[in-house]
Motif scaffolding. Structure first.
Motif, PDB file in Angstrom:
ATOM      1  N   SER A  57       0.827  -1.210   0.000  1.00 44.66           N
ATOM      2  CA  SER A  57       0.000   0.000   0.000  1.00 44.66           C
ATOM      3  C   SER A  57       0.861   1.259   0.000  1.00 44.66           C
ATOM      4  CB  SER A  57      -0.924   0.008   1.214  1.00 44.66           C
ATOM      5  OG  SER A  57      -1.785  -1.099   1.184  1.00 44.66           O
ATOM      6  N   ALA A  58       1.961   1.239   0.743  1.00 35.77           N
ATOM      7  CA  ALA A  58       2.864   2.393   0.767  1.00 35.77           C
ATOM      8  C   ALA A  58       3.477   2.624  -0.606  1.00 35.77           C
ATOM      9  CB  ALA A  58       3.957   2.191   1.821  1.00 35.77           C
ATOM     10  N   LEU A  59       3.817   1.552  -1.311  1.00 43.27           N
ATOM     11  CA  LEU A  59       4.371   1.712  -2.656  1.00 43.27           C
ATOM     12  C   LEU A  59       3.323   2.244  -3.635  1.00 43.27           C
ATOM     13  CD1 LEU A  59       6.681  -1.394  -3.032  1.00 43.27           C
ATOM     14  CD2 LEU A  59       7.336   0.984  -2.786  1.00 43.27           C
ATOM     15  N   VAL A  64       1.092   6.971  -6.635  1.00 39.24           N
ATOM     16  CA  VAL A  64       0.041   7.984  -6.809  1.00 39.24           C
ATOM     17  C   VAL A  64       0.597   9.383  -6.546  1.00 39.24           C
ATOM     18  CG1 VAL A  64      -2.131   8.834  -5.831  1.00 39.24           C
ATOM     19  CG2 VAL A  64      -1.863   6.411  -6.332  1.00 39.24           C
ATOM     20  N   LEU A  65       1.383   9.513  -5.472  1.00 39.17           N
ATOM     21  CA  LEU A  65       1.979  10.816  -5.175  1.00 39.17           C
ATOM     22  C   LEU A  65       2.926  11.255  -6.284  1.00 39.17           C
ATOM     23  CD1 LEU A  65       2.721  10.485  -1.360  1.00 39.17           C
ATOM     24  CD2 LEU A  65       0.969  11.903  -2.448  1.00 39.17           C
ATOM     25  N   ARG A  66       3.690  10.325  -6.816  1.00 39.41           N
ATOM     26  CA  ARG A  66       4.622  10.649  -7.910  1.00 39.41           C
ATOM     27  C   ARG A  66       3.856  11.082  -9.151  1.00 39.41           C
ATOM     28  NH1 ARG A  66       7.779  12.786 -10.848  1.00 39.41           N
ATOM     29  NH2 ARG A  66       9.586  11.803 -11.810  1.00 39.41           N
ATOM     30  N   ALA A  67       2.686  10.497  -9.367  1.00 36.24           N
ATOM     31  CA  ALA A  67       1.881  10.857 -10.535  1.00 36.24           C
ATOM     32  C   ALA A  67       1.225  12.227 -10.382  1.00 36.24           C
ATOM     33  CB  ALA A  67       0.811   9.796 -10.784  1.00 36.24           C
ATOM     34  N   ARG A  82       9.352  10.213 -14.796  1.00 38.60           N
ATOM     35  CA  ARG A  82       8.043  10.066 -14.159  1.00 38.60           C
ATOM     36  C   ARG A  82       7.411   8.711 -14.492  1.00 38.60           C
ATOM     37  NH1 ARG A  82       3.620  13.617 -12.460  1.00 38.60           N
ATOM     38  NH2 ARG A  82       5.101  15.310 -12.620  1.00 38.60           N
ATOM     39  N   PHE A  83       7.419   8.335 -15.764  1.00 37.76           N
ATOM     40  CA  PHE A  83       6.785   7.079 -16.163  1.00 37.76           C
ATOM     41  C   PHE A  83       7.445   5.884 -15.480  1.00 37.76           C
ATOM     42  CE2 PHE A  83       6.546   3.340 -18.900  1.00 37.76           C
ATOM     43  CZ  PHE A  83       5.174   3.167 -18.934  1.00 37.76           C
ATOM     44  N   PHE A  84       8.770   5.847 -15.465  1.00 36.99           N
ATOM     45  CA  PHE A  84       9.477   4.728 -14.848  1.00 36.99           C
ATOM     46  C   PHE A  84       9.184   4.654 -13.350  1.00 36.99           C
ATOM     47  CE2 PHE A  84      13.031   2.882 -12.553  1.00 36.99           C
ATOM     48  CZ  PHE A  84      13.164   1.670 -13.196  1.00 36.99           C
ATOM     49  N   ASP A  85       9.228   5.779 -12.669  1.00 39.30           N
ATOM     50  CA  ASP A  85       8.971   5.791 -11.226  1.00 39.30           C
ATOM     51  C   ASP A  85       7.572   5.274 -10.902  1.00 39.30           C
ATOM     52  OD1 ASP A  85      11.481   6.849 -10.780  1.00 39.30           O
ATOM     53  OD2 ASP A  85      10.777   8.910 -10.562  1.00 39.30           O
ATOM     54  N   ILE A  86       6.592   5.760 -11.644  1.00 39.72           N
ATOM     55  CA  ILE A  86       5.213   5.342 -11.399  1.00 39.72           C
ATOM     56  C   ILE A  86       5.033   3.864 -11.722  1.00 39.72           C
ATOM     57  CG2 ILE A  86       2.824   5.658 -12.139  1.00 39.72           C
ATOM     58  CD1 ILE A  86       3.583   8.618 -12.640  1.00 39.72           C
ATOM     59  N   ALA A  87       5.559   3.435 -12.865  1.00 37.79           N
ATOM     60  CA  ALA A  87       5.402   2.038 -13.273  1.00 37.79           C
ATOM     61  C   ALA A  87       6.104   1.093 -12.298  1.00 37.79           C
ATOM     62  CB  ALA A  87       5.941   1.840 -14.687  1.00 37.79           C
ATOM     63  N   ALA A  88       7.295   1.449 -11.864  1.00 39.25           N
ATOM     64  CA  ALA A  88       8.044   0.576 -10.962  1.00 39.25           C
ATOM     65  C   ALA A  88       7.355   0.458  -9.608  1.00 39.25           C
ATOM     66  CB  ALA A  88       9.471   1.102 -10.789  1.00 39.25           C
TER      67      ALA A  88
END
Length: 109
Positions: A57-59, A64-67, A82-88
Motif C-alpha cells: 500500500s505504501a508503494l 500515486v503521489l509521484r503521478a 516520471r513514467f518509470f517511477d510510477i510504473a516501478a
C-alpha cells in the motif's frame, strides 16, 4: 560598501524560505517512508501478511503521489523519469499486495 538594512532582512527571508522549501518538498517521501517503516515493524512482530499489505500500500501511495505532484516538488520520490517511477512503484506495490492477499495464512496473521 554597506548594504541597506531592508535588503539584509529580505535576503534572510529568502534564505529561510528556500531552506523551508527544501524540507517541505520531502514530505511525500517521508510519508511513504513512514508506511514502509510501519510495514517493517509489523513484519518484525510476526505479522507478515499485514506488513506485506502495508508495504504494498505504501508503494502504491508513492506511485500515486509521484503521478500527482509536479516534478519540481516531488523530492526524493523522483529517481528516474516520471513514467518509470510510477510504473516501478505501482507494479511492485501491486505484486506485493497480490502476494499478501493470495497466500494462505496457515494459522498466522
Amino acid at each position: 560598501m554597506t548594504s541597506t538594512p531592508g535588503a539584509d532582512t529580505r535576503v534572510d527571508r529568502i534564505r529561510r524560505a528556500r531552506r523551508m522549501r527544501r524540507y517541505l518538498v520531502q514530505i511525500p517521501y517521508f510519508v511513504v517512508l513512514l508506511g514502509l517503516l510501519a510495514a517493517a515493524v509489523l513484519v518484525l512482530f510476526d505479522r507478515w501478511r499485514r506488513g506485506a499489505f502495508v508495504f504494498g500500500s505504501a508503494l502504491i501511495l508513492g506511485a500515486v503521489l509521484r503521478a500527482l505532484i509536479p516534478t519540481s516538488r516531488v523530492g526524493l520520490l523522483q529517481v528516474r523519469g516520471r513514467f518509470f517511477d510510477i510504473a516501478a512503484m505501482a507494479s511492485v506495490g501491486g505484486l506485493i499486495l497480490w502476494l499478501a492477499t493470495s497466500i494462505d495464512p496457515l494459522g498466522t496473521d
